[in-house]
Write a protein that holds these residues in place. Structure first.
Motif, short mmCIF file in Angstrom:
data_model
loop_
_atom_site.label_atom_id
_atom_site.label_comp_id
_atom_site.label_asym_id
_atom_site.label_seq_id
_atom_site.Cartn_x
_atom_site.Cartn_y
_atom_site.Cartn_z
N LEU A 48 14.03 -0.19 4.45
CA LEU A 48 14.16 1.02 5.34
C LEU A 48 12.91 1.74 5.96
O LEU A 48 12.91 1.84 7.01
N ASP A 49 11.98 1.80 5.16
CA ASP A 49 10.64 2.11 5.59
C ASP A 49 9.98 1.20 6.69
O ASP A 49 9.62 1.77 7.54
N LEU A 50 10.33 -0.01 6.58
CA LEU A 50 9.81 -0.99 7.51
C LEU A 50 10.60 -0.70 8.92
O LEU A 50 9.89 -0.53 10.02
N ALA A 51 11.83 -0.34 8.68
CA ALA A 51 12.50 -0.13 9.96
C ALA A 51 12.11 1.41 10.80
O ALA A 51 12.13 1.34 11.79
N ARG B 152 17.94 8.09 -3.59
CA ARG B 152 18.62 7.53 -4.68
C ARG B 152 18.79 5.80 -4.22
O ARG B 152 19.73 5.24 -4.23
N LEU B 153 17.69 5.32 -3.58
CA LEU B 153 17.75 3.84 -3.21
C LEU B 153 16.74 2.92 -4.14
O LEU B 153 16.07 3.60 -4.98
N LEU C 155 8.34 5.16 -2.97
CA LEU C 155 8.83 5.64 -4.09
C LEU C 155 9.49 7.07 -3.93
O LEU C 155 10.72 7.56 -4.41
N ALA C 156 8.94 7.70 -2.72
CA ALA C 156 9.58 8.73 -2.34
C ALA C 156 10.95 8.80 -1.81
O ALA C 156 11.94 9.42 -1.92
N ASP D 190 0.90 -1.38 -0.09
CA ASP D 190 0.00 -0.02 0.21
C ASP D 190 0.90 1.42 0.01
O ASP D 190 0.25 2.52 -0.21
N ARG D 191 2.24 1.07 0.27
CA ARG D 191 2.81 2.38 0.52
C ARG D 191 4.04 2.28 -0.56
O ARG D 191 4.60 3.37 -0.90
N ALA D 192 3.75 1.28 -1.67
CA ALA D 192 4.83 1.32 -2.82
C ALA D 192 4.86 2.64 -3.59
O ALA D 192 5.98 2.99 -3.92
N PHE D 193 3.77 3.27 -4.03
CA PHE D 193 3.72 4.38 -4.79
C PHE D 193 3.84 5.64 -4.38
O PHE D 193 3.72 6.59 -4.98
N THR D 194 3.79 5.58 -2.96
CA THR D 194 3.68 7.03 -2.08
C THR D 194 5.26 6.86 -1.40
O THR D 194 6.25 7.35 -1.88
#
Length: 100
Positions: free
Chosen positions: A70-73, A61-62, A54-55, A47-51
């Motif tokens: 990283l988002d999960l952490a 530059r990941l 992607l940001a 659900d967070r992939a395109f928001t």
């Protein structure tokens, strides 16, 4: 773990078997060991992939693969296990601790 982690582990095991580094029996034993660890799946990433993901990719530059971990952490306030210097620097900038 992101759902993709399970696919990544499957690929690593399949490639290691194909190259003769491990046997199918060893793969099965490893999978059994993993199942005893109580690893939780993170279902929010898709659900967070395109928001959010992607940001993170754009800003830091990941790759999407690095961004998902990283988002999960960040969301779970957990340290990140990585030996990748670039990902480690980005994690530290975002206040994420590093294991490894």
């Amino acid at each position: 773990m992101p759902t993709s982690w399970f696919i990544e582990i499957t690929n690593v095991l399949a490639m290691a078997e194909r190259k003769g580094r491990i046997t199918a029996t060893q793969s099965d034993a490893f999978i059994a060991d993993l199942s005893n660890l109580g690893i939780e799946r993170d279902e929010e990433a898709a659900d967070r992939a395109f928001t959010h993901l992607l940001a993170l990719c754009r800003t830091h530059r990941l790759t999407s693969y690095d961004a998902i971990y990283l988002d999960l952490a960040v969301r779970r306030r957990l340290p990140l296990a990585t030996l990748d210097d670039g990902l480690g620097r980005t994690a530290k900038k975002l206040g994420v601790g590093i294991l490894g």
